[in-house]
Design a protein around this motif. Structure first.
Motif, short mmCIF file in Angstrom:
data_model
loop_
_atom_site.label_atom_id
_atom_site.label_comp_id
_atom_site.label_asym_id
_atom_site.label_seq_id
_atom_site.Cartn_x
_atom_site.Cartn_y
_atom_site.Cartn_z
N ILE A 4 -71.95 -6.09 70.72
CA ILE A 4 -71.11 -5.66 72.08
C ILE A 4 -70.38 -4.19 71.41
O ILE A 4 -70.08 -4.00 70.34
CB ILE A 4 -69.73 -6.50 71.99
N ILE A 5 -70.59 -3.25 72.54
CA ILE A 5 -70.03 -2.00 72.24
C ILE A 5 -68.78 -1.60 73.29
O ILE A 5 -68.88 -2.24 74.20
CB ILE A 5 -71.10 -0.77 72.42
N LEU A 6 -67.98 -0.88 72.68
CA LEU A 6 -66.82 -0.55 73.48
C LEU A 6 -67.07 1.05 73.87
O LEU A 6 -67.36 1.96 73.18
CB LEU A 6 -65.43 -0.23 72.71
N ASP A 7 -67.64 1.17 75.04
CA ASP A 7 -68.17 2.51 75.47
C ASP A 7 -67.24 3.63 75.90
O ASP A 7 -65.97 3.24 75.92
CB ASP A 7 -69.09 2.50 76.78
N VAL A 8 -67.59 4.69 76.26
CA VAL A 8 -66.84 5.79 76.45
C VAL A 8 -65.85 5.68 77.57
O VAL A 8 -64.81 6.09 77.82
CB VAL A 8 -67.62 7.08 76.47
N ASP A 9 -66.13 4.55 78.60
CA ASP A 9 -65.33 4.38 79.73
C ASP A 9 -64.25 3.26 79.53
O ASP A 9 -63.89 2.57 80.27
CB ASP A 9 -66.43 4.17 80.94
N ASP A 10 -64.28 2.73 78.16
CA ASP A 10 -63.16 1.73 77.77
C ASP A 10 -63.93 0.22 78.20
O ASP A 10 -63.05 -0.56 78.30
CB ASP A 10 -61.89 1.90 78.58
N THR A 11 -65.14 0.32 78.68
CA THR A 11 -65.62 -0.79 79.02
C THR A 11 -66.52 -1.52 77.81
O THR A 11 -67.32 -0.77 77.11
CB THR A 11 -66.80 -0.74 80.13
N TYR A 12 -66.52 -2.73 77.76
CA TYR A 12 -67.40 -3.60 76.81
C TYR A 12 -68.76 -3.85 77.23
O TYR A 12 -68.62 -4.36 78.50
CB TYR A 12 -66.55 -5.02 76.13
N ARG A 13 -69.73 -3.67 76.46
CA ARG A 13 -71.17 -3.99 77.10
C ARG A 13 -71.99 -4.30 75.98
O ARG A 13 -71.67 -3.92 74.66
CB ARG A 13 -71.63 -2.50 77.38
N VAL A 14 -72.77 -5.44 76.36
CA VAL A 14 -73.68 -5.87 75.47
C VAL A 14 -74.94 -5.08 75.34
O VAL A 14 -75.55 -4.67 76.20
CB VAL A 14 -74.16 -7.28 75.57
N THR A 15 -75.45 -4.61 74.25
CA THR A 15 -76.52 -3.75 74.04
C THR A 15 -77.52 -4.11 73.08
O THR A 15 -76.88 -4.96 72.05
CB THR A 15 -76.19 -2.23 74.22
N GLU A 16 -78.53 -3.39 72.73
CA GLU A 16 -79.48 -3.57 71.80
C GLU A 16 -79.39 -2.28 70.81
O GLU A 16 -79.32 -1.25 71.13
CB GLU A 16 -80.93 -3.73 72.33
N LEU A 17 -79.09 -2.55 69.58
CA LEU A 17 -78.88 -1.76 68.36
C LEU A 17 -79.69 -2.17 67.26
O LEU A 17 -80.50 -3.12 67.08
CB LEU A 17 -77.49 -1.59 67.97
N ASP A 18 -80.12 -1.28 66.24
CA ASP A 18 -80.93 -1.35 65.26
C ASP A 18 -80.00 -2.13 64.33
O ASP A 18 -79.00 -2.07 64.07
CB ASP A 18 -81.17 -0.06 64.27
N GLU A 19 -80.61 -3.31 63.56
CA GLU A 19 -80.06 -4.05 62.75
C GLU A 19 -79.63 -3.49 61.57
O GLU A 19 -80.51 -2.67 60.65
CB GLU A 19 -80.82 -5.35 62.55
N PRO A 20 -78.19 -3.46 61.11
CA PRO A 20 -77.89 -2.68 60.01
C PRO A 20 -78.31 -3.33 58.82
O PRO A 20 -78.49 -4.58 58.51
CB PRO A 20 -76.24 -2.70 59.85
N ALA A 21 -78.82 -2.45 57.77
CA ALA A 21 -79.05 -3.01 56.47
C ALA A 21 -78.07 -2.64 55.47
O ALA A 21 -77.41 -1.49 55.37
CB ALA A 21 -80.40 -2.40 55.89
N PRO A 22 -77.78 -3.75 54.38
CA PRO A 22 -76.92 -3.40 53.61
C PRO A 22 -77.16 -2.32 52.47
O PRO A 22 -78.33 -2.18 52.06
CB PRO A 22 -76.61 -4.80 52.70
N GLY A 23 -76.32 -1.38 52.14
CA GLY A 23 -76.27 -0.60 51.00
C GLY A 23 -75.89 -1.25 49.78
O GLY A 23 -75.69 -2.08 49.54
N PRO A 24 -75.76 -0.16 48.75
CA PRO A 24 -75.35 -0.71 47.33
C PRO A 24 -73.96 -1.21 47.53
O PRO A 24 -72.94 -0.82 48.14
CB PRO A 24 -75.05 0.60 46.63
#
Length: 322
Positions: A4-24
């Motif tokens: 879920i992203i909070l977009d520039v228009d103050d709206t919540y939207r479900v979108t596809e993103l790259d899966e984050p990888a853990p760092g050190p």
């Protein structure tokens, strides 16, 4: 992954993103539930500015699915309650390993509801105010997640009297179940206290409430400010005037502590989580929302229409990938 992203228009939207990888020093968590907290209202209304689009969510529960350099691989598969700096309203979130706490037998909805509020309440009582046997405690925001937990921790610390202040009759009735000896309505403060004075006051409100709370301190009393929901004019305190009566005004900022001394916050969180696992306190999850209703959930929190803790169902609820 879906998020879920909070977009520039103050709206919540479900979108596809790259899966984050853990760092050190980090872990990746497959999110089951995410806690909804006051920080989400601040991000939504812009009072806590972040670059947008932004994946909100600061509290999560789930299972560790990957670890970064320096983290024990044996933690993979571990159920955790996690404190995040954003990103929890997604299928996977990355957090510092020290802030991913072993949940043990705590159910995952309660582990998400544990969030920042429980260690904050623990530290307000035990670290900042140092409540001791027989002391009297006044807690503003009594029906909120922090307020209900602070009352429980104050009781465990041996407080002799715990009084709350709540915003409405139904919130006062709800708060009364968490160990308060008395709960006033906000409109009754401070007149409803009469001449009663307190050794400790916990104040997330600010403004006029903070000024009156300073006056409600007993000699050697401590007011702990940990928010400014009411806003308004800054509260000015005369150090010499406080010194004469031994009263103190201190502050507590769990978010700052997580960045400067995360191991201290984690220590308090582990102690609080142990108390939860042993049944000595309870995190009251009163509402579970689906992702489509996140805006409603955050709005209800902002309006003071919620009691206890709300969580977002994440696992299996963010829809199918395109």
């Amino acid at each position: 992954m879906r998020a879920i992203i909070l977009d520039v228009d103050d709206t919540y939207r479900v979108t596809e993103l790259d899966e984050p990888a853990p760092g050190p020093g980090e872990v990746a968590i497959r999110v089951a539930y995410a806690g909804i907290q006051w920080g989400d209202t601040m991000v939504k209304d812009g009072s806590f500015p972040v670059p947008r689009p932004f994946v909100p969510g600061f509290e999560a529960s789930g299972h560790i699915v990957a670890v970064g350099e320096g983290v024990d691989e044996g933690r993979i598969g571990e159920p955790v309650a996690a404190l995040a700096f954003g990103g929890a309203f997604a299928e996977v979130v990355v957090v510092p390993a020290v802030l991913a706490l072993a949940a043990g037998g705590v159910p995952l909805p309660a582990a998400a509801g544990f969030g920042w509020g429980t260690p904050t309440a623990y530290d307000l009582v035990n670290t900042a105010a140092r409540v001791s046997e027989g002391e009297s405690v006044l807690i503003h925001g009594a029906a909120g997640a922090v307020g209900t937990l602070a009352a429980q921790f104050a009781g465990l610390a041996g407080a002799g009297r715990v009084v709350g202040v709540a915003g409405s009759p139904d919130r006062a009735e709800y708060a009364a179940a968490f160990g308060f000896d008395r709960v006033l309505l906000r409109g009754e403060f401070p007149a409803g206290l009469g001449a009663e004075r307190f050794d400790v006051v916990l104040d997330p409100v600010g403004g006029r409430t903070r000024k009156e709370s300073l006056r409600a301190l007993a000699p050697h009393g401590r007011l702990v400010a940990y928010g400014s929901i009411e806003g308004g004019e800054p509260v000015l305190a005369d150090a010499d005037e406080l010194l004469i009566s031994g009263r103190s005004l201190v502050t507590w900022n769990s978010n700052l502590l997580s960045r400067t001394h995360p191991e201290r916050l984690a220590g308090s969180a582990r102690r609080a989580l142990d108390l939860l696992a042993r049944g000595l306190i309870r995190v009251d999850v009163t509402a579970e929302y689906d992702p489509a209703d996140l805006g409603l959930a955050v709005g209800r929190l902002r309006e003071g229409a919620t009691h206890g803790k709300s969580v977002l169902r994440v696992a299996g609820r963010l829809g199918s990938r395109p």
